[in-house]
Design a protein around this motif. Structure first.
Motif, short mmCIF file in Angstrom:
data_model
loop_
_atom_site.label_atom_id
_atom_site.label_comp_id
_atom_site.label_asym_id
_atom_site.label_seq_id
_atom_site.Cartn_x
_atom_site.Cartn_y
_atom_site.Cartn_z
N SER A 113 2.43 -10.47 104.01
CA SER A 113 3.15 -11.01 102.86
C SER A 113 4.05 -12.16 103.30
N GLY A 114 4.03 -13.21 102.54
CA GLY A 114 4.83 -14.38 102.86
C GLY A 114 6.27 -14.28 102.39
N GLU A 115 6.58 -13.28 101.58
CA GLU A 115 7.94 -13.20 101.05
C GLU A 115 8.63 -11.92 101.49
N PRO A 116 9.96 -11.96 101.64
CA PRO A 116 10.70 -10.77 102.02
C PRO A 116 10.61 -9.69 100.94
N THR A 117 10.73 -8.45 101.35
CA THR A 117 10.70 -7.31 100.44
C THR A 117 11.77 -7.45 99.36
N GLY A 118 11.37 -7.21 98.13
CA GLY A 118 12.32 -7.15 97.03
C GLY A 118 12.98 -8.45 96.65
N PHE A 119 12.39 -9.60 97.00
CA PHE A 119 13.02 -10.88 96.64
C PHE A 119 13.19 -10.97 95.13
N VAL A 120 14.40 -11.33 94.71
CA VAL A 120 14.69 -11.50 93.29
C VAL A 120 15.79 -12.54 93.12
N TRP A 121 15.65 -13.34 92.08
CA TRP A 121 16.72 -14.26 91.72
C TRP A 121 17.78 -13.50 90.92
N ILE A 122 19.01 -13.58 91.34
CA ILE A 122 20.13 -13.03 90.58
C ILE A 122 20.54 -14.07 89.53
N GLU A 123 20.61 -15.32 89.97
CA GLU A 123 20.79 -16.47 89.08
C GLU A 123 19.86 -17.56 89.59
N LYS A 124 18.81 -17.83 88.84
CA LYS A 124 17.74 -18.75 89.26
C LYS A 124 18.30 -20.04 89.84
N GLY A 125 17.85 -20.36 91.05
CA GLY A 125 18.24 -21.59 91.71
C GLY A 125 19.63 -21.59 92.32
#
Length: 109
Positions: A16-28
């Motif tokens: 997987s190229g992304e870390p576990t559980g990546f999420v935007w809290i406030e986009k950008g």
């Protein structure tokens, strides 16, 4: 983290190229995730617009994962699975606020 957890993180980093559980809290502006498990995952974060990482783990991210990337890395060593004390909370909030006030996009893990 136990040996099993480290093994699973390394295995996930290979597929997987992304870390576990990546999420935007406030986009950008502000994101959260699990510990990045490879340089490739850190590069993925940079590609998403992250330019600052605040690490809240006993050990900092390996330098070879972050060197030569357009990235500011901050480390506040906290014990895993234990609540921070008031001073640590204040220090973390100050670091986070300073980067957001500077217009940076911050990932906290």
């Amino acid at each position: 983290m136990g040996i099993g957890g480290l093994f699973l993180r390394k295995l996930r980093a290979r597929v997987s190229g992304e870390p576990t559980g990546f999420v935007w809290i406030e986009k950008g502006k502000l994101a959260a995730s699990g510990y990045p498990s490879s340089r490739g995952q850190v590069e993925w974060l940079v590609a998403q617009g992250v330019d600052s990482i605040l690490t809240l783990t006993p050990e900092p991210l390996p330098m070879e994962w972050v060197e030569h990337l357009p990235l500011e890395v901050m480390h506040l060593p906290l014990e895993d699975h234990s609540p921070p004390d008031v001073a640590e909370l204040e220090q973390g909030a100050t670091l986070l606020e300073s980067r957001l006030d500077a217009g940076k996009t911050v990932l906290v893990h």
